[in-house]
Scaffold this motif. Structure first.
Motif, PDB file in Angstrom:
ATOM      1  N   VAL A  37       0.832  -1.201   0.000  1.00 19.57           N
ATOM      2  CA  VAL A  37       0.000   0.000   0.000  1.00 19.57           C
ATOM      3  C   VAL A  37       0.872   1.259   0.000  1.00 19.57           C
ATOM      4  CG1 VAL A  37      -1.710   1.302   1.326  1.00 19.57           C
ATOM      5  CG2 VAL A  37      -1.933  -1.175   1.111  1.00 19.57           C
ATOM      6  N   LEU A  38       1.941   1.245   0.800  1.00 21.72           N
ATOM      7  CA  LEU A  38       2.837   2.400   0.861  1.00 21.72           C
ATOM      8  C   LEU A  38       3.553   2.597  -0.466  1.00 21.72           C
ATOM      9  CD1 LEU A  38       3.944   4.569   2.792  1.00 21.72           C
ATOM     10  CD2 LEU A  38       5.794   2.997   3.384  1.00 21.72           C
ATOM     11  N   SER A  39       3.968   1.511  -1.113  1.00 22.07           N
ATOM     12  CA  SER A  39       4.690   1.627  -2.380  1.00 22.07           C
ATOM     13  C   SER A  39       3.804   2.184  -3.490  1.00 22.07           C
ATOM     14  CB  SER A  39       5.240   0.258  -2.798  1.00 22.07           C
ATOM     15  OG  SER A  39       4.196  -0.614  -3.199  1.00 22.07           O
ATOM     16  N   GLU A  40       2.489   2.024  -3.372  1.00 25.80           N
ATOM     17  CA  GLU A  40       1.554   2.535  -4.376  1.00 25.80           C
ATOM     18  C   GLU A  40       1.171   3.997  -4.139  1.00 25.80           C
ATOM     19  OE1 GLU A  40      -1.712  -0.124  -4.136  1.00 25.80           O
ATOM     20  OE2 GLU A  40      -0.614  -1.842  -4.958  1.00 25.80           O
ATOM     21  N   GLY A  41       1.703   4.600  -3.078  1.00 24.28           N
ATOM     22  CA  GLY A  41       1.400   5.999  -2.785  1.00 24.28           C
ATOM     23  C   GLY A  41       0.065   6.203  -2.093  1.00 24.28           C
ATOM     24  N   TYR A  43      -1.003   6.718   0.931  1.00 26.63           N
ATOM     25  CA  TYR A  43      -0.598   7.049   2.297  1.00 26.63           C
ATOM     26  C   TYR A  43      -1.801   7.223   3.217  1.00 26.63           C
ATOM     27  CZ  TYR A  43       3.339   8.178  -0.711  1.00 26.63           C
ATOM     28  OH  TYR A  43       4.311   8.119  -1.672  1.00 26.63           O
ATOM     29  N   GLU A  44      -2.899   7.685   2.668  1.00 28.35           N
ATOM     30  CA  GLU A  44      -4.099   7.862   3.479  1.00 28.35           C
ATOM     31  C   GLU A  44      -4.591   6.517   4.028  1.00 28.35           C
ATOM     32  OE1 GLU A  44      -8.525   9.962   3.185  1.00 28.35           O
ATOM     33  OE2 GLU A  44      -7.277   9.742   1.394  1.00 28.35           O
ATOM     34  N   ASP A  45      -4.489   5.451   3.215  1.00 29.82           N
ATOM     35  CA  ASP A  45      -4.907   4.128   3.690  1.00 29.82           C
ATOM     36  C   ASP A  45      -4.041   3.652   4.844  1.00 29.82           C
ATOM     37  OD1 ASP A  45      -6.791   4.208   1.731  1.00 29.82           O
ATOM     38  OD2 ASP A  45      -5.766   2.834   0.350  1.00 29.82           O
ATOM     39  N   ILE A  46      -2.739   3.964   4.779  1.00 26.66           N
ATOM     40  CA  ILE A  46      -1.835   3.580   5.877  1.00 26.66           C
ATOM     41  C   ILE A  46      -2.209   4.340   7.148  1.00 26.66           C
ATOM     42  CG2 ILE A  46       0.554   3.646   6.696  1.00 26.66           C
ATOM     43  CD1 ILE A  46       0.310   1.593   4.608  1.00 26.66           C
ATOM     44  N   LEU A  47      -2.461   5.632   7.007  1.00 25.92           N
ATOM     45  CA  LEU A  47      -2.744   6.465   8.182  1.00 25.92           C
ATOM     46  C   LEU A  47      -4.121   6.207   8.765  1.00 25.92           C
ATOM     47  CD1 LEU A  47      -1.176   9.806   6.899  1.00 25.92           C
ATOM     48  CD2 LEU A  47      -0.189   8.160   8.492  1.00 25.92           C
ATOM     49  N   CYS A  48      -4.981   5.529   8.024  1.00 31.04           N
ATOM     50  CA  CYS A  48      -6.311   5.166   8.536  1.00 31.04           C
ATOM     51  C   CYS A  48      -6.403   3.682   8.881  1.00 31.04           C
ATOM     52  CB  CYS A  48      -7.386   5.512   7.507  1.00 31.04           C
ATOM     53  SG  CYS A  48      -7.570   7.287   7.209  1.00 31.04           S
ATOM     54  N   SER A  49      -5.264   2.991   8.898  1.00 31.84           N
ATOM     55  CA  SER A  49      -5.244   1.564   9.217  1.00 31.84           C
ATOM     56  C   SER A  49      -5.471   1.350  10.713  1.00 31.84           C
ATOM     57  CB  SER A  49      -3.898   0.959   8.811  1.00 31.84           C
ATOM     58  OG  SER A  49      -2.847   1.528   9.586  1.00 31.84           O
ATOM     59  N   PRO A  50      -5.851   0.140  11.124  1.00 37.09           N
ATOM     60  CA  PRO A  50      -6.047  -0.130  12.558  1.00 37.09           C
ATOM     61  C   PRO A  50      -4.808   0.155  13.400  1.00 37.09           C
ATOM     62  CG  PRO A  50      -7.008  -1.882  11.225  1.00 37.09           C
ATOM     63  CD  PRO A  50      -6.261  -0.999  10.282  1.00 37.09           C
ATOM     64  N   ALA A  51      -3.618  -0.152  12.854  1.00 35.72           N
ATOM     65  CA  ALA A  51      -2.391   0.117  13.617  1.00 35.72           C
ATOM     66  C   ALA A  51      -2.206   1.606  13.848  1.00 35.72           C
ATOM     67  CB  ALA A  51      -1.187  -0.473  12.882  1.00 35.72           C
ATOM     68  N   ALA A 103       6.841   6.401   7.864  1.00 40.29           N
ATOM     69  CA  ALA A 103       7.171   6.698   6.468  1.00 40.29           C
ATOM     70  C   ALA A 103       5.971   7.311   5.748  1.00 40.29           C
ATOM     71  CB  ALA A 103       7.636   5.425   5.759  1.00 40.29           C
ATOM     72  N   ALA A 104       4.757   6.841   6.078  1.00 39.13           N
ATOM     73  CA  ALA A 104       3.551   7.410   5.462  1.00 39.13           C
ATOM     74  C   ALA A 104       3.341   8.859   5.906  1.00 39.13           C
ATOM     75  CB  ALA A 104       2.337   6.556   5.814  1.00 39.13           C
ATOM     76  N   CYS A 105       3.594   9.155   7.188  1.00 38.92           N
ATOM     77  CA  CYS A 105       3.502  10.542   7.669  1.00 38.92           C
ATOM     78  C   CYS A 105       4.506  11.434   6.938  1.00 38.92           C
ATOM     79  CB  CYS A 105       3.752  10.593   9.177  1.00 38.92           C
ATOM     80  SG  CYS A 105       2.434   9.928  10.210  1.00 38.92           S
TER      81      CYS A 105
END
Length: 635
Positions: A37-41, A43-51, A103-105
């Motif tokens: 997900v991060l490699s595809e750009g 970033y919003e999905d990473i920042l909204c993930s459960p973690a 990294a997403a931030c």
């Protein structure tokens, strides 16, 4: 080189190089892994993930989240406590998720301030609902902009600033106070961070997750390094972006960046990389001292090997001599292509660090070694040609011939149609580009497609020519062939943007090209601020893919250059509008002094000192304006 305890996985390598990772299922859950997900750009999905929601407390109940007296300065300890609780609950493997969220931030901050397109998620939305409501952006909109048919897309960048995340847009008092506190915490060694950088919370959180929390405890740092070896590389990138917010280089950040790159170097595969090129990096792990800012190492003299007749450009008979190649480049022949790509990127990024910290000799050594690792061959030579439409006789012109090493799989992704617009010169005398008498010269550029990494190396060497030589017409002539070669075949958004920027800088000094240079700068500024349909824009992943291997300026530096060009052309009022919106108060004062409105300049500086009473820069500007040494001493 001693073998490292840990090594980079294939997915880690792909992420660091900006390559797309196959969306394999993670732990059988059926959802793509965070790496993919991060490699595809996304970033919003990473920042909204459960973690991410767990370590930022997004879903905490209002009563359990924060007390009513929660202040901006409490944000760091609050996130630290949640991160440590998450690690305790999930185990040391949670460090991988924390690193990827950091990294997403970082990528969200860079997308907002460097590359665009506009990032839709307000960083306050990561926090509990009570804090999100209190600190939300008052001007954020999710309504897509409807473009009128036939509208010039460059006019969109000059529309009203009230609807989107633009530099200089006024915030609510609560949010403005939060940003001021976070930017104050990002200031280092007495150097203030740029006061109007949008969404500094992203960079603050990135530094917290990648640098501050892990390094606070040796055991914690060891656990993090074992779980995610690539973390040091991302930490160095975060610190480099933090350095970009400061007006002048910081020795403290320099030490931290080089220290993280030194640890990342231990994870790279064995290679013949010259120790002299990495002496300063290796020094961080030994008893030697990290060099002081501006203290270059001695530049070793390289013997030029004999010309290899076999090294020639296929089909046109123009030789590429080994004299222009990096020393001992053939020593890399035994190294796997994937390892060479990784080393080339590493050496490029280290070289950019040295260049940003005003150490041109150290940066040049890294760029030369990056060239050797990549296998790039290039030669600066002369060829007969014409520059003007009415030129009757051919004159020898500088030209750069370059050739990338053969790769089993192509590394170029041509983004035609999604690249910045290159404006035509449209001059009645000058040609768009040099017309060479020997057609083989032009055929060479058409036949030899360069790898994107090699284009980054050529742009880095071009900037190094500028850093090592005085501002002079001869320096510009030496830089021009590097830029022209990169612009021949557009491949990547960031690389092409950097090439157009360098071309604009070179053209500003000449009367016949100054207009094109100014309009091109305006077009480069607009491409970051105006939203086009996604099908017509390069995506975030492509824009950030090579960003850390380039010296691409931030959005406010782009606009500062545009305003400086307006000043050089005598358009003072237009330059003043940009300076005031960007909060560049020393330039604002200079404009008002030229306009003979000193009392206005004095009022503006006093207003800013009321907001930032500890800003040494503002006190210096006040001293310059009033000619009173006591203000300089106070600063």
């Amino acid at each position: 080189m001693p073998q490292p305890t840990h090594s980079l996985s294939q997915a880690d390598r792909q992420l660091l190089l900006g390559q797309t990772i196959a969306p394999t299922a993670d732990d059988g859950s059926g959802s793509p892994s965070m790496l993919a997900v991060l490699s595809e750009g996304r970033y919003e999905d990473i920042l909204c993930s459960p973690a991410a929601k767990a370590i930022f407390g997004t879903d905490l109940e209002d009563g359990a989240a924060v007390d009513p007296t929660f202040a901006p300065a409490d944000l760091g300890p609050y996130v630290t406590d949640l991160v440590l609780s998450y690690i305790q609950a999930q185990g040391t493997s949670a460090w991988t998720e924390i690193t990827l969220i950091g990294a997403a931030c970082l990528s969200a901050f860079v997308q907002t301030n460097w590359t665009g397109p506009e990032f839709p998620l307000d960083p306050a939305g990561l926090l509990p609902r009570s804090l999100a409501e209190r600190w939300k952006e008052s001007f954020t909109t999710t309504t897509p902009l409807v473009l009128e048919e036939g509208m010039d897309k460059h006019e969109i960048g000059r529309r009203a600033y009230a609807a989107h995340v633009y530099l200089g847009v006024k915030q609510s008092e609560e949010r403005a106070q939060l940003d001021r506190v976070l930017l104050r915490q990002l200031s280092v060694d007495g150097e203030d961070a740029y006061s109007m950088a949008p969404r500094p919370m992203y960079l603050y959180l990135a530094r917290l997750l990648l640098v501050d929390i892990p390094s606070a405890d040796d055991i914690r740092l060891t656990e993090r390094d074992g779980a995610t070896p690539m973390a040091h590389w991302w930490s160095a990138r975060a610190l480099l972006i933090q350095q970009s917010l400061l007006d002048y280089p910081s020795q403290t950040l320099m030490d931290q960046i080089i220290g993280n790159f030194a640890k990342a170097k231990q994870l790279l595969p064995p290679s013949p990389a010259s120790d002299s090129a990495l002496q300063s990096v290796d020094a961080k792990g030994s008893a030697q001292a990290v060099p002081m800012l501006g203290d270059d190492s001695e530049m070793p003299s390289f013997e030029s090997p004999a010309v290899d007749p076999a090294q020639s450009v296929a089909g046109n008979g123009i030789p590429l001599t080994s004299a222009s190649m990096a020393p001992d480049s053939h020593e890399w022949d035994a190294v796997a292509a994937a390892d060479r790509d990784l080393w080339a990127r590493y050496l490029l990024e280290v070289g950019v660090v040295y260049s940003q910290h005003q150490m041109p000799l150290d940066s040049k050594k890294c760029f030369i070694q990056a060239q050797a690792a990549s296998g790039l061959q290039w030669e600066m030579t002369g060829a007969k040609g014409k520059r003007t439409r009415f030129q009757s006789s051919d004159i020898t012109q500088l030209v750069l011939l370059a050739k990338s090493a053969a790769r089993a799989s192509g590394g170029n992704t041509n983004s035609e149609g999604q690249l910045p617009e290159a404006l035509a010169l449209n001059d009645d005398t000058l040609l768009e580009k040099i017309k060479f008498t020997d057609s083989a010269v032009e055929e060479h550029a058409e036949q030899e497609h360069l790898q994107v990494t090699d284009e980054c190396i050529l742009l880095a060497l071009c900037l190094n020519v500028q850093n090592e030589n005085p501002t002079h017409g001869l320096t510009s002539e030496l830089m021009r062939p590097f830029v022209a070669r990169v612009l021949e075949q557009p491949t990547n958004w960031s690389v092409y943007t950097m090439g157009l920027l360098l071309r604009s800088r070179l053209e500003m000094a000449k009367t016949r090209t100054a207009e094109r240079a100014t309009l091109q700068l305006q077009a480069l500024v607009d491409q970051i601020t105006h939203p086009l349909p996604s099908a017509q824009e390069a995506g975030a992943a492509e824009r950030l893919q090579y960003l850390y291997a380039l010296s691409l300026p931030s959005q406010w530096e782009f606009e500062r250059e545009l305003a400086n060009q307006f000043m050089a052309m005598g358009v003072i009022r237009s330059a003043l509008d940009i300076y005031e919106r960007l909060g560049m108060w020393d330039e604002v004062v200079s404009c008002y002094v030229l306009l003979e409105q000193n009392e206005v300049a004095l009022r503006i500086i006093n207003e800013q000192l009321a907001l930032y009473p500890d800003s040494s820069k503002l006190w210096c500007v006040l001293g310059d304006l009033k000619r009173e040494p006591e203000h300089w001493r106070h600063a």
